[in-house]
Design a protein around this motif. Structure first.
Motif, PDB file in Angstrom:
ATOM      1  N   THR A 426       7.123   2.729  -0.743  1.00 52.77           N
ATOM      2  CA  THR A 426       7.307   3.157   0.643  1.00 52.77           C
ATOM      3  C   THR A 426       6.919   4.622   0.793  1.00 52.77           C
ATOM      4  N   TYR A 428       4.804   6.525  -1.083  1.00 50.78           N
ATOM      5  CA  TYR A 428       3.359   6.765  -1.161  1.00 50.78           C
ATOM      6  C   TYR A 428       2.586   5.947  -0.133  1.00 50.78           C
ATOM      7  N   GLY A 429       3.109   4.768   0.175  1.00 50.04           N
ATOM      8  CA  GLY A 429       2.376   3.892   1.097  1.00 50.04           C
ATOM      9  C   GLY A 429       2.574   4.249   2.552  1.00 50.04           C
ATOM     10  N   VAL A 430       3.655   4.921   2.888  1.00 48.98           N
ATOM     11  CA  VAL A 430       3.935   5.217   4.298  1.00 48.98           C
ATOM     12  C   VAL A 430       4.163   6.723   4.505  1.00 48.98           C
ATOM     13  N   ALA A 432       3.744   9.356   2.684  1.00 45.65           N
ATOM     14  CA  ALA A 432       2.811  10.341   2.143  1.00 45.65           C
ATOM     15  C   ALA A 432       1.721  10.721   3.128  1.00 45.65           C
ATOM     16  N   GLY A 433       1.602   9.975   4.222  1.00 42.79           N
ATOM     17  CA  GLY A 433       0.637  10.373   5.244  1.00 42.79           C
ATOM     18  C   GLY A 433       1.009  11.715   5.855  1.00 42.79           C
TER      19      GLY A 433
END
Lengths: 500, 386
Positions: A426, A428-430, A432-433
């Motif tokens: 979650t 890195y996938g969300v 980290a933006g």
């Protein structure tokens, strides 16, 4: 022997008493007597061996949601949580039911011969579409859809049974990309492609179904580890098919047993859509094996199929125009054990007719093999009228009785992901933006989040659900409330534990 | 080096004795991974996202809502990725210093260019549309005709095509080696080799591939729905999803979630722009007549951003594009052509209402939250224009 006889007598006696009492005390049939799905474990103990616990990976612990005529099955699905049972009572339901949840059971309740009927009026695409795991669909009558009766997309551990499906368009029952499933006791007719189509699946049993008046009865396509047993396939264009279609992302069909089926009079005119794979199947095809490997054909009754009893062909001859360098086109290691075959090939058509004429034969054979493939064997070559199996050796096995099922020993488990892994995915996938360690992106650096919410993951969860701008120099974060509760807490803890 | 990662960007001023390139200050390479990637202890970036929750059922990474993705090209270092970012936006890569990768793969236009077919050096009009680069790290076939199997191979096409970037390997090497900024950045991105060694073609390809493979779009409204938040899509969008995956429209049979491509070839028989002959597609590189008119199934991620559509941009809108699929099998095939039209192209008789819902759904596949930053300056000092 005598004991058994007495037992049977006893059963008959109690049945009679039961019927007498039933008629007297329950003039109106009570729906309370409808049994639970036997996939639900506590109801499943000691029932006949063809039931299974495949559908539910967890104990039945849910609610029962009832759907009566005039209301919507989809509304019930929306309300349902994993583990719930939706019982649908007789009536007509014209809707597309989609199930994007796990472990949902849908059970029709048939009363006095009245079925809960999904009627697509030839306007609605699909009756049931599911993507969840552990889906059970049983006891429905499904008619007049444009696409499918039941279509699964990547749902594992499915059970589809006791359904009565007429003219639902392209396919009747079509699980795709599923692992571990059971399709049994369904009756399907008037389907313009395959009545039962197991596509790009693994470990599926297709048992005790009746398929008739379809283009293809049962089709095992680009699937592995399938058992097709005790089905009655009659008056289709082709009865039972196991093959490879080139151009699909999953490239192989192998380890298929076709056993104890009745494959009879499959002589229906082909009404497949132009361009579809099955549109090329000649009427009068009993069993077709095209490019599939390790297919065993055992103890079937294959009669009255006007073209051939069994056709074994490679892709180069079976689908000469298609080409996919990644699809190996030869049917290898086909095993034909004992089967009853007679009266096949009475009116051969097309290429088979032409090929047989070169042998001065005007009848099609019981077994017709053409094209490439190696390692195929047959138990008793002399028994049948055959073409093209001169190179078949003697089968190394006599039966497959040691293989009662192709399903997996237990439900396919979902991938188990630890809380820490879920937090990492979650973050890195969300997150980290906008957040990174040591760097200002759109939001504050991660170490500032740590300082604000020190030892307080719930604080981060609350902020994710309902952000309120804490810092003037940053834009407000949009709520990330679409994340699951587990993901929110996992990522909160992950953020707090993260070190540079 | 890692100290620099903690603080703000550090700018270095180069001595003015660099002869072949103008004076320009360039930041050190980023030593954080781009979003969507986790930095490992050996300084590589590994993709991490919510699709990692799902079991790998088939290595093709295709299926329904909760299916794992296929394997991605990851494992590049943050420095390689960041160097690739500079190269990607730097027009020095073209023969005349006017065109960068971003000229046809513009992040503001879905990493495409908004044109029916792209325009290369000296105004050359290319034959095909520039495909998006979002999620390209997952793809096993590149180019519309699938003739390349990896990004490093692929980029040699446009770099050295006389009609696209118009460069040559020799000229590319000599121009990059002539720019001290690049010599330093390459030395930083490839620390295992002698820092005075010349920049090599392989290093250029690796860096650009690293950047391209870092372009991840997996946080759309659709993804929220797929992961279980069913309020992410409104009723019309859900209707669109159900039409998309039904076996009447059959969109999802080839545009398979989660990437929305099954990465296979398909002959669908779309019309070319007026006056242009049929593009033979994959028939040419594979020397296979059955692939005449075949193209790789493109991903639909961020499709809203990449109009016009199809290999030669014949359709201006998504609505026109979905209409094509219901107008009849082979209806646009030129006379005299006998194409092996894909079996899923048929006559689904979709209504106008259904086509509108399909468009609603396609727009839920938009997610540009991980759009990389365009550099303020590129190491060559050339103007960034695209």
């Amino acid at each position: 022997m005598k004991k058994t006889f007495l037992k049977i007598l006893g059963v008959v006696f109690f049945l009679a008493v039961g019927m007498f009492l039933g008629k007297h005390f329950f003039g109106v049939k009570s729906v309370e007597t409808v049994p639970m799905p036997s996939t639900i474990k506590y109801r499943n103990v000691g029932i006949s061996s063809d039931t299974t616990q495949v559908a539910q990976s967890q104990e039945f612990n849910g609610q029962i949601i009832e759907v009566k005529n005039g209301s919507s099955i989809q509304d019930a699905v929306k309300k349902a949580n994993p583990g719930d049972l939706i019982r649908v009572f007789p009536g007509t339901y014209s809707e597309n039911v989609y199930i994007d949840k796990d472990d949902i059971s849908l059970q029709g309740v048939v009363i006095n011969g009245e079925w809960p009927t999904l009627d697509g009026n030839k306007e609605i695409n699909d009756a049931f579409l599911y993507s969840g795991n552990g889906i059970l669909i049983e006891n429905f009558k499904i008619i007049n859809y444009k696409g499918n009766g039941v279509m699964g997309q990547a749902g594992n551990n499915f059970v589809i049974r006791n359904n009565w499906i007429i003219d639902t368009g392209v396919y009747g029952i079509f699980p795709q990309y599923g692992k571990n499933g059971l399709i049994e006791h369904n009756v399907l007719s008037e389907i313009e492609d395959a009545a039962i189509y197991v596509g790009m699946c693994d470990n599926v049993d297709v048992l005790h179904n009746e398929v008739f008046d379809n283009v293809a009865g049962i089709e095992i396509e680009n699937s592995r580890h399938c058992l097709v047993e005790n089905n009655y396939a009659h008056m289709n264009t082709g009865g039972i098919l196991a093959f490879v279609t080139p151009g699909l992302p999953i490239k192989t069909t192998f380890d298929v047993i076709i056993r104890n089926n009745f494959v009879v009079n499959n002589n229906h005119a082909n009404f497949g859509a132009p361009g579809s794979t099955v549109a090329g199947i000649p009427a009068g095809t009993g069993i077709l094996i095209m490019a599939a490997d390790d297919v065993i054909v055992e103890n079937n009754i294959i009669t009255g199929n006007n073209n051939t009893g069994i056709t074994i062909v490679d892709l180069a001859n079976g689908m000469p125009r298609a080409n996919d360098p990644n699809s190996e086109g030869n049917p290898d290691r086909v095993v034909i054990l004992d089967n009853i075959m007679y009266d096949n090939g009475n009116e051969p058509t097309g290429e088979i007719k032409a090929i047989m004429l070169t042998k001065l034969e005007n009848k099609g054979p019981d077994i017709f093999a053409f094209g490439g493939g190696t390692g195929s064997t047959i138990r008793d070559k002399n028994k049948y009228r055959t073409f093209g199996i001169d190179d078949y050796g003697i089968a190394q096995i006599t039966d497959t009785k040691d293989i009662p099922t192709m399903m997996t020993p237990g439900p396919v488990p979902p991938r188990s992901v630890s809380e820490q892994e879920l937090g990492e995915m979650t973050y890195y996938g969300v997150c980290a933006g906008c957040h990174a360690f040591g760097t200002r992106l759109i939001g504050p650096p991660t170490e500032i989040l740590q300082a604000i919410h020190n030892n307080n993951p719930q604080g981060i969860v609350d902020y994710i659900n309902n952000p309120k701008n804490l810092r003037e120099d940053y834009p407000e974060m949009p709520p990330q409330d679409y994340l699951s509760d587990e993901a929110k807490m996992a990522v909160a803890e992950y953020i707090l534990a993260l070190k540079e | 080096m890692y100290a620099a990662c903690l603080g703000v960007m550090v700018f270095i001023l180069y001595a003015s004795n660099v002869s072949s390139s103008p004076y320009v200050d360039v930041p050190l390479l980023n030593c954080n991974c781009p979003p969507g990637f986790k930095l490992t202890e050996d300084n590589t970036c590994i993709a991490r996202n919510l699709y990692d929750q799902y079991a790998v059922r088939n290595l093709a990474g295709v299926g329904g809502l909760k299916s794992a993705l296929p394997k991605i090209r990851d494992g590049f270092s943050p420095q390689e990725i960041d160097l690739g970012r500079y190269l990607f936006f730097d027009p020095v890569l073209s023969g005349d210093g006017t065109i960068s990768c971003a000229s046809c793969h513009d992040p503001k236009k879905g990493f495409s260019d908004g044109l029916a077919t792209s325009i290369g050096i000296d105004g050359h009009k290319a034959k095909r549309a520039a495909p998006t680069l979002w999620n390209v790290g997952y793809l096993k076939k590149l180019f519309w005709d699938g003739r390349s199997t990896n990004l490093e191979d692929q980029m040699e096409g446009p770099l050295f095509s006389e009609e696209e970037m118009g460069n040559t390997p020799e000229n590319l090497l000599s121009s990059l080696n002539g720019i001290e900024n690049y010599r330093k950045l390459f030395a930083e991105a490839f620390p295992d080799r002698n820092s005075n060694a010349k920049i090599s073609l392989d290093e250029i390809y690796t860096a650009i591939a690293a950047f391209e493979a870092s372009l991840i779009s997996l946080n759309s409204k659709y993804d929220q729905y797929a992961h279980g938040y069913h309020d992410a899509l409104n009723q019309k969008e859900i209707e669109g999803l159900n039409i998309f995956r039904s076996f009447v429209a059959r969109c999802a049979e080839c545009h398979t979630p989660p990437l929305f491509t099954n990465q296979q070839f398909a002959v669908i028989g779309t019309p070319e722009p007026d006056g242009l002959p049929l593009d033979p597609g994959a028939e040419v590189p594979f020397k296979d007549k059955s692939l005449r008119g075949a193209f790789k199934v493109p991903s639909l991620r961020n499709i809203e951003k990449t109009a016009p559509y199809m290999h030669s941009g014949r359709f201006k809108t998504l609505r026109e594009t979905v209409q094509f699929y219901t107008n009849g099998r082979g209806h646009a095939v030129p006379e005299g052509e006998d194409l092996l039209i894909h079996w899923h192209i048929w006559e689904p008789n979709l209504t106008d209402y259904e086509l509108d819902r399909l468009v609603d759904f396609l727009k839920t596949l938009t997610d540009e939250t991980f759009t990389p930053q365009v550099p303020d300056k590129v190491p060559s000092g050339l103007e960034i224009s695209f």
